[in-house]
Write a protein that holds these residues in place. Structure first.
Motif, PDB file in Angstrom:
ATOM      1  N   GLY A 111      -4.807  -4.965   0.475  1.00 19.49           N
ATOM      2  CA  GLY A 111      -3.458  -5.346   0.875  1.00 19.49           C
ATOM      3  C   GLY A 111      -2.632  -5.978  -0.221  1.00 19.49           C
ATOM      4  N   VAL A 131      -0.243  -6.681  -3.536  1.00 23.76           N
ATOM      5  CA  VAL A 131       1.067  -6.156  -3.926  1.00 23.76           C
ATOM      6  C   VAL A 131       1.288  -6.467  -5.400  1.00 23.76           C
ATOM      7  CG1 VAL A 131       3.565  -6.337  -3.575  1.00 23.76           C
ATOM      8  CG2 VAL A 131       2.012  -6.518  -1.616  1.00 23.76           C
ATOM      9  N   LYS A 151      -7.037  -0.228  -2.353  1.00 27.12           N
ATOM     10  CA  LYS A 151      -6.434  -0.553  -1.052  1.00 27.12           C
ATOM     11  C   LYS A 151      -5.284  -1.562  -1.156  1.00 27.12           C
ATOM     12  CE  LYS A 151     -10.493   0.566   1.782  1.00 27.12           C
ATOM     13  NZ  LYS A 151     -11.297   1.171   0.703  1.00 27.12           N
ATOM     14  N   SER A 174      -1.395  -2.592  -0.809  1.00 31.45           N
ATOM     15  CA  SER A 174      -0.416  -2.156   0.185  1.00 31.45           C
ATOM     16  C   SER A 174       0.897  -1.707  -0.446  1.00 31.45           C
ATOM     17  CB  SER A 174      -0.138  -3.275   1.193  1.00 31.45           C
ATOM     18  OG  SER A 174       0.458  -4.385   0.553  1.00 31.45           O
ATOM     19  N   GLY A 223      -1.281   5.611   1.559  1.00 28.07           N
ATOM     20  CA  GLY A 223      -0.975   4.376   2.257  1.00 28.07           C
ATOM     21  C   GLY A 223      -0.407   3.261   1.401  1.00 28.07           C
ATOM     22  N   VAL A 224       0.106   3.588   0.228  1.00 30.63           N
ATOM     23  CA  VAL A 224       0.695   2.573  -0.654  1.00 30.63           C
ATOM     24  C   VAL A 224       2.215   2.739  -0.634  1.00 30.63           C
ATOM     25  CG1 VAL A 224       0.800   1.627  -2.995  1.00 30.63           C
ATOM     26  CG2 VAL A 224      -1.342   2.623  -2.144  1.00 30.63           C
ATOM     27  N   LYS A 225       2.924   1.673  -0.303  1.00 30.31           N
ATOM     28  CA  LYS A 225       4.383   1.709  -0.346  1.00 30.31           C
ATOM     29  C   LYS A 225       4.833   1.527  -1.794  1.00 30.31           C
ATOM     30  CE  LYS A 225       5.157  -0.036   4.337  1.00 30.31           C
ATOM     31  NZ  LYS A 225       5.718   1.249   4.812  1.00 30.31           N
ATOM     32  N   ARG A 273      -1.035 -11.287  -2.574  1.00 30.96           N
ATOM     33  CA  ARG A 273      -0.725 -10.412  -1.438  1.00 30.96           C
ATOM     34  C   ARG A 273       0.482 -10.890  -0.624  1.00 30.96           C
ATOM     35  NH1 ARG A 273      -5.463 -10.575   0.501  1.00 30.96           N
ATOM     36  NH2 ARG A 273      -5.187 -12.201   2.076  1.00 30.96           N
ATOM     37  N   ALA A 316       4.525  -9.743  -0.560  1.00 33.99           N
ATOM     38  CA  ALA A 316       4.890  -8.923   0.598  1.00 33.99           C
ATOM     39  C   ALA A 316       6.082  -9.524   1.323  1.00 33.99           C
ATOM     40  CB  ALA A 316       3.708  -8.785   1.535  1.00 33.99           C
TER      41      ALA A 316
END
Length: 306
Positions: free
Chosen positions: A20, A22, A50, A52, A78-80, A294, A298
């Motif tokens: 998760g 960033v 993994k 995010s 699944g990565v923005k 993270r 985010a």
């Protein structure tokens, strides 16, 4: 417990903490500066770990189109993906038209001048500090300031701040010096900017601990570049200094971003692994590490910070 078993356990612990994560400051290519990886490879590394979200930064161009197309092509990862614009000479300087276009097509961040900042030029040329060079000689930078000769915020800067406020995107300080950045962030707050980020305050910017506290009091998050703490050509500081800086700003206002992609240093995700291990060695709690890599980033991006 054997050394090998300890290493395996630590790697698993680090991997779990990076789920998760960033990265708000990835210098992948294509770029005028040589890079260790391109945007696609950076995406694949983040997906494997993994992460995010990932935000591409280039000193010369708006990277939103790359981010949009790569996320569309690889939704299963699944990565923005995000990007923004740095207000250097290549973008017309502190240019409201460039910023207006950037936010209208989805830019999430606007950096004040970096390579073209008067402070950057004075630090590199006048004081002999090192900074990565472009592969080919570029035109000499025209020094840029957000303030006029009297130290007053320029009209173009005010208009840029208004556009950032209306779009509710991130204002990053770029390579302005501490005093100039404080003035810009004060004005930004008055104009309704809600998301502010200070880039590597202890490198080029010249922030003291009190400057960092002032910027936090204005609503800014403080971003430290992982590249300055992990092994590689950009390493400058000790683990103890990082812990101190986190304490100065407060863990809830501190973000760790890679600022990696440069030659002679680890790839961005590997940099995250190394700095998380460093923080564990410094007895930083897992909850706080999660905030640093993270949830704080985010939240600044407007993503779910859970």
């Amino acid at each position: 417990m054997s050394t090998t078993t300890q290493d395996t356990a630590r790697a698993a612990e680090v991997a779990e903490l990076l789920v998760g994560a960033v990265d708000l400051h990835c210098h992948s290519g294509p770029a005028a500066m040589p890079r260790t990886l391109d945007h696609h490879e950076a995406l694949l590394d983040c997906a494997e770990a993994k992460f995010s979200a990932l935000l591409y930064k280039d000193h010369f161009y708006l990277g939103v189109s790359h981010a949009v197309m790569l996320e569309k092509l690889f939704p299963e990862l699944g990565v923005k993906l995000f990007s923004g614009i740095a207000l250097n000479n290549a973008s017309g300087g502190i240019n409201p038209h460039a910023v207006d276009h950037a936010v209208k097509i989805g830019a999430k961040i606007v950096w004040m001048p970096t390579l073209s900042a008067a402070n950057h030029i004075e630090q590199i040329l006048g004081q002999g500090k090192t900074f990565p060079q472009t592969a080919k000689k570029m035109l000499d930078a025209i020094p840029l300031r957000a303030t006029d000769a009297n130290g007053v915020i320029t009209d173009d800067t005010k208009q840029v701040l208004d556009i950032i406020a209306e779009a509710d995107v991130i204002l990053a300080g770029g390579h302005l010096d501490a005093a100039e950045m404080i003035k810009v962030f004060e004005e930004a707050g008055k104009r309704g900017v809600k998301r502010m980020l200070v880039n590597h305050p202890t490198y080029l910017i010249g922030c003291t601990d009190d400057d960092i506290r002032t910027l936090v009091s204005l609503g800014a998050h403080i971003e430290h570049s992982i590249c300055m703490w992990v092994e590689g050509k950009s390493k400058k500081f000790t683990p103890e200094e990082l812990v101190h800086l986190i304490e100065v700003a407060g863990v809830d206002r501190t973000i760790l971003s890679s600022d990696l992609g440069l030659l002679g240093s680890p790839r961005p995700v590997e940099g995250f692994r190394q700095v998380v291990s460093l923080l564990l060695d410094q007895q930083v709690s897992k909850v706080n590490i999660g905030k640093l890599v993270r949830s704080n980033a985010a939240r600044l991006l407007g993503l779910d910070a859970a």
